[in-house]
Write a protein that holds these residues in place. Sequence first.
Motif, mmCIF file in Angstrom:
data_model
loop_
_atom_site.group_PDB
_atom_site.id
_atom_site.type_symbol
_atom_site.label_atom_id
_atom_site.label_comp_id
_atom_site.label_asym_id
_atom_site.label_seq_id
_atom_site.Cartn_x
_atom_site.Cartn_y
_atom_site.Cartn_z
ATOM 1 N N ASN A 174 -7.444 -7.847 0.217
ATOM 2 C CA ASN A 174 -7.296 -8.630 1.444
ATOM 3 C C ASN A 174 -7.281 -10.131 1.193
ATOM 4 O O ASN A 174 -7.590 -10.922 2.083
ATOM 5 N N THR A 217 -12.276 -9.359 6.578
ATOM 6 C CA THR A 217 -13.002 -8.508 5.640
ATOM 7 C C THR A 217 -12.352 -8.601 4.263
ATOM 8 O O THR A 217 -11.162 -8.349 4.119
ATOM 9 N N VAL A 242 -12.618 -11.360 12.741
ATOM 10 C CA VAL A 242 -13.364 -10.943 11.559
ATOM 11 C C VAL A 242 -12.405 -10.788 10.389
ATOM 12 O O VAL A 242 -11.365 -10.153 10.510
#
Length: 76
Positions: free
Chosen positions: A25, A53, A51
């Motif tokens: 990611n 991650t 968010v």
Amino acid sequence: YGAPTPAWDLAFTFGNGETVVNGWNGTWAQVGDDVEVTDAGWNAVLIDGEVLTLGFIGDGSPVTPGQFVFNGTVCQ
């Protein structure tokens, strides 16, 4: 809400000689103990409250980094 973040980077420093073997990611880079993760392109724009991650597989004796810096700002 603030303006969207058009790109991001996260930096931290390992303290015990750990290395990032594989990360996801984000685009991961490491020089010595210093690690930098930049957006992967598809996740470059972040909206307030979103968010993010990230994850990685590491090698070495794990020690929690003492400080994370996101887009030049020390995280609390």
